[in-house]
Every structure is written in C-alpha cells, then in structure tokens.
Design an enzyme around this catalytic site. Structure first.
Site, PDB file in Angstrom:
ATOM      1  N   CYS A 197       3.421  50.970 -51.822  1.00 52.34           N
ATOM      2  CA  CYS A 197       4.616  50.688 -52.621  1.00 52.34           C
ATOM      3  C   CYS A 197       4.220  50.357 -54.062  1.00 52.34           C
ATOM      4  CB  CYS A 197       5.432  49.577 -51.976  1.00 52.34           C
ATOM      5  SG  CYS A 197       7.129  49.479 -52.597  1.00 52.34           S
ATOM      6  N   HIS A 220       6.072  52.020 -46.524  1.00 50.04           N
ATOM      7  CA  HIS A 220       5.366  50.883 -45.929  1.00 50.04           C
ATOM      8  C   HIS A 220       4.907  51.247 -44.511  1.00 50.04           C
ATOM      9  CE1 HIS A 220       6.269  47.593 -48.851  1.00 50.04           C
ATOM     10  NE2 HIS A 220       7.230  48.439 -49.205  1.00 50.04           N
ATOM     11  N   GLU A 242       2.832  49.895 -42.621  1.00 51.13           N
ATOM     12  CA  GLU A 242       2.517  48.744 -41.761  1.00 51.13           C
ATOM     13  C   GLU A 242       3.635  48.447 -40.761  1.00 51.13           C
ATOM     14  OE1 GLU A 242       4.017  46.806 -45.689  1.00 51.13           O
ATOM     15  OE2 GLU A 242       3.000  48.634 -45.026  1.00 51.13           O
TER      16      GLU A 242
END
Length: 607
Positions: free
Chosen positions: A401, A532, A534
């Site tokens: 990001c 993102h 994750e």
C-alpha cells in the site's frame, strides 16, 4: 443453531479472540460448520477511523468492511470469509434502532434500551448466525459470539442484558457461556480473587458461565489442581469445567492446549453436538503437525518492518501473522524487528545524530525489509530512505500500500531524477506539486473519513508483456483477487518513464487504470503491491508476496521458482525441501494434507 458466548473479565486484552478462534477451529475440524461474531461496545460505526494505537490494526473484510482485528483471527483460524454484519458495534445498533424510529416502526412507543436496543441485538445475532461463510455455502451449525470489553463496563451492559434474554430465547441446549479471566501471579502465588469477583458480577447480571478459562503465565500449570478447586467452589462451575490457557508461542498451539483439557467433550455434551472422538483426532493431526514443525525450527530469518506504529505489536497484527506463516513454511523461525520510520529520516539525523546512526546500524543487519501501509506524511521520508537502501543494496523488499507509493517516490527521485516527486497526500494548502507521482483517487471524499477509500476485494491482472516473480508465486495465474484499503494511487502518466528504467508495473486493475503491482527488474526480490495480501494469509496457506520475501531473505527463492514453486514438507529445518517437476503429487508444505490443491495460496478461486 448453537451459540457460544465468550466474555472476559478483570482486564481487557485477555485473549478472548484467540480462544474464540480456537473453539471454532476445534469444532470445524469435527466437521461442524462454524461462524463467528465480534461485538465491540464502542459507539463508532466501525473501526475505520481508529488510530492503530486505539485498538490495533484495522482489519478489512472481503466486502470492504473495516472491522476489529479479532475478525482477522477468526478468518485465519477457521479459513472462512466473514462479512460486515459479523462485527456489531453500539453505533451500528443505535443507528438501526434510530432509523426504525424515524420510519415510525415503533408505532409511537417510547424507544428504550430495553426492549428495543436489546431486541435489535438479539435479532442481529440470529440473522447473521445463519449466513453462510464457507465456500460450499452451507448454513453454520455453531455461532461463536465474542463480547468485547470487560464485564462490568457500562458500555457493554446492553449487550449483557441482551444475552441474558437470548439464552431463554434459544433454549438451554442451544446456548452456553464461556468466561475468560486472568489468574494473577504475585510472589510465586496465584490469586483467584479477581476471577471470583468477575464471575460473581457476571452471574449478578444474569449470565452464569458454563466454562471458565483461566489466562496466566506458564507457571500456573504446576498449581492447576488447587486453583481449579478454588474457582469451582466460588464460581459455581464443576472442577472439570475450569480450564487453563497459559501463555504460549506461537498462538497456533492454543487449540491443542484446549483440546487436551476436554473442551470438545464439553461442547459436545453441553450443546448436544454429537461429535465423534475419532473424527477430531484425524482432523487435528494436520494442525498438530504444523505446530510440531514450528518447534523444530532452528534457523532464523530477520525481517525489518519500517513503520510509524512500532510501539504496539497489534498495529501490524495481520502483517506479523502473514510473515510468520511464510517463515514457518520456509523452514525458518521469524525474527521481526520494528524500526520507527521517523528515526531513519534525515530530519532525525539533523536533530539526533546518534539515534539516527544507531537505528541505521541495526537496520542494515536485517535479511529482508517490509514497508507496510499507513496514512499521512509523518514518517514517510524514512520509509522512502528504507526503499532506496533496499533497492541499492539488493536487499529483499516488500512494500504494501503506502510501501508501494514510497517505492515509487524513491525511484522517481533517485533514478528518474525528479527531485520534487512526491504524493498529494497532506500537502499544504495552495501548494501544487510539479511531479505528483502519487495522486488522489476519484473515490476519495475529503469531507467524510469513514468508508471512503477503495476497500475490499478487487481483481488484479498480471500484464502478459512483463516477466513477474510474483506471478509465478501466485501459480502463474493471469488474475488474482486481494483486499484493498487506500485513497491514493500511482499517477499513470509517469508509468512509461518508470518502465523504461526497469521499474515494471506487472499488475494492474481490471480496467488497466490503476497500478497494483510493481517489481524491479534487476533485483533479487523487490516487490511492491497496492493491495493488502496479509488479510488472506492463512497458517497452512501463506500469502505469495510474503512467501517470496521470506524465501528471498533466506536465499531460497531462486531454487523455489526453478522447481515451479512447489515445496514439500520437511521433517527437519534444513533446506532440502524442493521437489522435482516429476514428483508433483507429494504433499506441499503450503498445502498440507491435499495433493489435489496444487494452486498457490490466496488465488482468485480460493480467496
């Protein structure tokens, strides 16, 4: 539908989220479909406007909801997809009741906490508990509800009252309460009075816990019998319904600790689930093998995280978990070092030279670098400096990001020689940048902070004209789906100049307007993504960008790619874990237990 309410006492942060997730994992591995709801008693509509120092990271769901980080635990442990209504806040409940009052739905009656707010809570829970969360679309059989905060907090009283009523609404065999409370240690003695007091208060509010989970240090395991008897006597539970959850690392051991103490047998009997003992032994074997492998790891990999919320680990909870998943599957134990990005900037050098040099001295020792997301200009120059060092020193790098935007700004300044290249974010009023390489997005609404970003799941398409290591890590797929949370994007007009100099945008959105993935051509692993990744990492299925970073930092990425990104389970922590192309039916370390799941993690079909 069966309901398990998880409450907490004495202090916040007692680990209710991990315990609730562990309950769900154990039940799911018995073949029971499970869903989860997190209740946050704050008045905010969602977690989107919180500082990370308030409640930790803001977790983003597939539908774009910005929620509490505990929903990340639920998704990771249970491997399910939750939705915005799986997070209830006081703000949401009151907003709904007020909207109904404005419509005249209450027929002129006085709108009160009881029964209108409490009824709204119960109706919300019942409705959401029946929404499918697994890929097969089956309705859940058990709903785990975690009540945030601490019993006794005035903010949570309406929710406690709602569940006091709810237990009779659904019936005794369909509802049980689990209370989590810390056991304090003082001078080598364990104190149960706080737990006695919080259970007494909970019972006074009309909820009697069926199971008491005691959180403490590992030392408590030497005194469990005496503590169990005391809590049983004063908390109105049988001794076998007092269980212990000592501090352990990693947290993936918690389900096994709870299972050994008969938690599944308790739920089977209390909720009449009828689960078979032999089934759970078979299904939990995979998870047990995963945790045993972690214990055997001896080699480490050191990753430097460059952010501005480094005083509180929960600020980067999902990112930390994703790094752990990738490390375990790469036969490495993660050593994560946090670096305050402000201490890496030249501004710090000018004001505190010794701290600046000390930070850089430690930073230069890491095996790999990750620059995560964030907002605002504070600390940005330090992130840009970290990007430059990683690029010039061929250090494995992953930007996420804002990390992508920092890498773009750095390359524009250093290589394209656009010295004034910058982002439009938080520029002084009246200042117009000559080279805005990062710009506002059309969706951005500066008048309203909440929910105005590009949020949730979106497609990313790999550009066929570019070679991409990340594409190989994703299984050579042409498109993927990942979750987003950003207000700014790369300025498309500068893309040709970047790519002429080897900074390739290998992934774009479905309309080829937004730059989603950047990779440096002449670098072992220099990858930055606008999304993102994750959020979709799982313990048994690590996220490809993180896996690439860890493998590169361990010196194993090239071998992994040469073997077509196929990796096998290893009985030790050596590096001989890559299979040949003619042996593809062996169990993969990232796909334990199923040789048919040959697609890499977090692809567009499994995400």
């Amino acid at each position: 539908m069966k309901y398990i309410l998880v409450t907490g006492g004495v202090i916040s942060g007692v680990g209710k989220g991990v315990i609730a997730s562990s309950f769900g994992l154990l039940l799911k591995n018995c073949g029971i479909n499970v869903t989860a709801i997190k209740i946050d008693p704050y008045i905010n509509i969602d977690a989107g406007t919180f500082s990370p120092y308030e409640h930790g990271e803001v977790y983003v769901l597939e539908d774009g909801a910005e929620v509490d980080l505990d929903l990340g635990n639920y998704e990771r442990f249970l491997d399910i997809t939750l939705h915005k209504d799986n997070n209830i806040t006081t703000g949401k409940i009151y907003q709904r009741v007020i909207e109904e009052e404005r419509k005249g739905s209450y027929l002129g009656k006085t709108v009160q906490v009881v029964p209108h707010i409490t009824n709204a809570i119960q109706e919300w829970v019942e409705k959401v508990s029946h929404v499918p969360v697994s890929p097969n679309g089956e309705v859940p059989q058990v709903c785990i509800v975690e009540l945030g905060g601490t019993i006794g907090d005035i903010e949570g009283m309406a929710f406690v009252e709602a569940f006091r009523q709810f237990q009779f609404r659904v019936g005794h065999e369909n509802f049980c309460c689990v209370h989590v409370s810390p056991i304090m240690e003082s001078k080598n003695e364990f104190k149960t009075k706080p737990t006695q007091a919080t259970v007494r208060e909970l019972r006074g509010l009309g909820l009697s816990p069926d199971l008491v989970v005691c959180r403490s240090s590992n030392n408590i395991m030497n005194s469990v019998d005496s503590i169990r008897e005391k809590i049983s006597m004063f908390c109105h539970v049988t001794p076998e319904n007092v269980i212990f959850n000592p501090d352990v690392k990693p947290i993936y051991k918690v389900p096994l600790i709870l299972e050994k103490q008969g938690v599944l047998d308790f739920f089977r009997d209390r909720l009449k689930l009828g689960t078979a003992a032999d089934t759970r032994v078979k299904e939990m074997k995979m998870w047990k093998r995963f945790t045993e492998k972690i214990d055997r790891l001896s080699k480490t990999v050191t990753i430097g995280l460059v952010g501005k919320y480094t005083k509180f680990e929960d600020c980067y909870a999902s990112l930390t978990r994703a790094l752990e998943h990738a490390s375990y599957h790469s036969n490495r134990r993660l050593q994560l070092k946090y670096f305050d990005s402000e201490l890496l900037s030249l501004e710090t050098k000018a004001t505190n030279t010794s701290e600046y040099h000390q930070t850089w001295s430690e930073f230069c020792k890491v095996d790999g670098i990750i620059v995560p997301g964030g907002f605002g200009k504070r600390g940005l120059e330090g992130k840009i400096a970290a990007c430059r060092w990683a690029r010039e020193n061929k250090k494995p790098f992953l930007g996420i990001c804002l990390g992508l935007q920092a890498a773009v700004i750095e390359f524009a300044r250093s290589v394209l020689e656009l010295k004034d290249a910058d982002t439009e974010e938080e520029q002084p009023a009246g200042i117009k940048l000559e080279n805005p390489v990062v710009v506002y997005m059309p969706e951005h609404n500066p008048g309203n902070m909440g929910g105005t970003m590009r949020l949730g799941k979106h497609e990313t398409h790999f550009r066929p004209e570019h070679e991409s290591k990340l594409k190989l890590l994703y299984g050579n797929k042409s498109r993927i789906e990942e979750r987003h949370r950003h207000r700014y994007e790369v300025n498309k007009k500068y893309v040709p100049d970047f790519e002429k100099n080897g900074f390739l945008f290998t992934g774009v959105d479905e309309k080829e307007v937004r730059m989603e993935i950047a990779e440096l051509k002449s670098h072992p692993y220099y990858v930055a993504v606008q999304f993102h990744p994750e959020y979709l990492s799982r313990p048994l299925r690590p996220s490809p960008p993180f896996l690439g970073l860890i493998l590169a930092a361990s010196g194993k990425l090239d071998a992994y790619i040469e073997k077509e990104c196929r990796q096998v389970t290893s009985t030790d922590d050596d590096d001989s874990d890559y299979e040949s192309s003619d042996n593809r039916q062996r169990v993969q370390i990232g796909k334990v237990g199923s040789s048919s799941q040959l697609a890499p993690p977090c692809d567009s079909e499994s995400g």
